[in-house]
Design a protein around this motif. Structure first.
Motif, short mmCIF file in Angstrom:
data_model
loop_
_atom_site.label_atom_id
_atom_site.label_comp_id
_atom_site.label_asym_id
_atom_site.label_seq_id
_atom_site.Cartn_x
_atom_site.Cartn_y
_atom_site.Cartn_z
N UNK A 1 -105.34 -60.92 84.00
CA UNK A 1 -104.25 -59.94 84.13
C UNK A 1 -103.06 -60.54 84.88
N UNK A 2 -103.37 -61.30 85.95
CA UNK A 2 -102.29 -61.94 86.72
C UNK A 2 -101.56 -62.98 85.87
N UNK A 3 -102.33 -63.74 85.08
CA UNK A 3 -101.70 -64.73 84.22
C UNK A 3 -100.85 -64.07 83.14
N UNK A 4 -101.32 -62.94 82.64
CA UNK A 4 -100.54 -62.21 81.63
C UNK A 4 -99.25 -61.67 82.24
N UNK A 5 -99.33 -61.22 83.50
CA UNK A 5 -98.11 -60.76 84.19
C UNK A 5 -97.12 -61.91 84.34
N UNK A 6 -97.63 -63.08 84.75
CA UNK A 6 -96.74 -64.24 84.88
C UNK A 6 -96.09 -64.58 83.54
N UNK A 7 -96.86 -64.47 82.47
CA UNK A 7 -96.29 -64.73 81.15
C UNK A 7 -95.21 -63.71 80.81
N UNK A 8 -95.46 -62.45 81.16
CA UNK A 8 -94.45 -61.42 80.91
C UNK A 8 -93.19 -61.66 81.75
N UNK A 9 -93.40 -62.18 82.97
CA UNK A 9 -92.26 -62.41 83.86
C UNK A 9 -91.40 -63.60 83.43
#
Length: 395
Positions: A164-172
């Motif tokens: 989830x954190x990695x997906x957030x970083x990708x979204x950011x």
């Protein structure tokens, strides 16, 4: 005998000439006094006006965002035109997404492995439960398998959190506008590395409304504005640098809850509808009127003269002779000026003031009326709309 006679004749002639000169002067004097300068004269009247107070301010945007990335990376592209209007959610910058996609893929695989291990631990735990019911397995082995199942569940949760954190970083990696407004120039362009929370990419200011803060001194507040409320019912006018008129209409929407003990002032805020001429940071003069309209004597500004430190006007008496009159002045209303003391209703004032005439001069009065058309004496709030601010979610 002839000399005395000649002397007497000369003296008699001089006396005759002197008498003629005096008679001629006396005959001409009434002709000079008969001429009277025609001067425009207005009868003083009182008008209902509001007292105006002017304060200085700097315009501020309702919302200002210094846009910074939430992750570190390399700027790949800019998706906006500098100075354009943007909406909340528009993608303005894109960072290089490849390392973040790789991280998401890695954690996705780890999550699949953790789920498989969890499924195996569930099956072994169920088998151990069945064997335990027939005493075919040791209690220690049963507890071990239960412990392994709990660990596998924890591994799945931990891996899911990392994913989830990695997906957030990708979204950011897509830096989006958090508000509606006007975007400034790009501080960092494509190819540059940015640091999370530190590198400023650009600035966005809201463009729907503008604030103007100003300070009212404590004495004026208590004497004139103690009933003022921040409910947008009190109207104000604003003048920008280079403008001759107070052309912008706004309303009071905030009054601070304390008086500044250091300055003895109270902070007040006015809100204005934004247009192309209003920019945050612009110097402005705010004009605020008292709530009650009172009758005041108004005369043209050009009828007022200055005598050292004194201000005066010229009034006519019953013989149409101009008289010097000291006055105390109040607020200015366009081309008119209020007179606090020195004049009474019914007095006749030389409209053009001391520019052409002076005290003691007889005049031929030409009666005119004081023109109040186009002068803002009382603010009519029924003709103006009150700025309405719709704050975005999260404000």
């Amino acid at each position: 005998m002839k000399k005395p006679f000649i002397v007497l004749s000369i003296l008699a002639g001089l006396a005759y000439l002197s008498g003629c000169t005096e008679l001629q002067a006396q005959g001409e004097q009434p002709a000079v006094q008969a001429f009277k300068q025609p001067i425009d004269v207005a009868q003083v009247q009182s008008y209902p006006v509001q007292s105006w107070f002017t304060y200085t301010s700097r315009l501020e945007a309702v919302e200002t965002v210094h846009l910074r990335p939430r992750i570190s990376g390399v700027v790949e592209s800019l998706n906006f035109k500098e100075g354009q209007q943007v909406n909340a959610g528009d993608t303005l910058f894109i960072l290089d997404q490849r390392p973040f996609k790789a991280k998401v893929s890695e954690l996705t695989a780890q999550l699949a492995s953790a789920n498989a291990a969890l499924q195996q631990a569930k099956n072994e735990s169920k088998r151990a439960e069945r064997l335990s019911s027939s005493d075919s397995i040791a209690q220690e082995e049963l507890e071990s398998r239960r412990s392994v199942l709990a660990q596998r569940r924890a591994d799945v949760l931990a891996t899911q959190a990392k994913l989830d954190a990695a997906q957030l970083d990708l979204n950011f990696t897509e830096v989006k506008a958090p508000i509606n407004g006007i975007v400034s120039r790009a501080q960092i362009t494509a190819g540059n590395t940015v640091q999370a929370g530190q590198s400023e990419l650009t600035q966005i200011v809201s463009d729907s409304h503008l604030y103007a803060y100003f300070d009212i001194n404590e004495r004026t507040w208590q004497r004139t504005f103690s009933d003022l409320r921040g409910d947008k019912k009190t109207q104000v006018l604003m003048q920008l640098t280079g403008q001759s008129a107070f052309a912008h209409q706004g309303a009071i929407d905030f009054i601070d809850n304390t008086i500044n003990a250091q300055t003895g002032t109270l902070r007040v805020r006015a809100v204005f509808d934004a247009d192309n001429s209003l920019k945050p940071g612009a110097f402005a003069r705010i004009r605020l009127a008292s709530s009650e309209a009172k009758p005041q004597i108004l005369i043209p500004e050009k009828s007022i003269g200055t005598d050292l430190k004194n201000r005066f006007v010229l009034v006519t008496d019953e013989n149409d002779i101009l008289q010097y009159r000291l006055v105390k002045l109040g607020e200015r209303y366009g081309s008119l000026r209020s007179v606090v003391s020195g004049l009474s209703v019914g007095d006749k004032v030389a409209v053009n003031g001391p520019a052409r005439v002076g005290p003691g001069m007889p005049i031929s009065p030409q009666m005119v009326e004081i023109d109040t058309q186009g002068q803002l004496l009382v603010l009519d709030t029924t003709k103006h709309t009150v700025p309405v601010i719709t704050m975005q979610q999260g404000e």
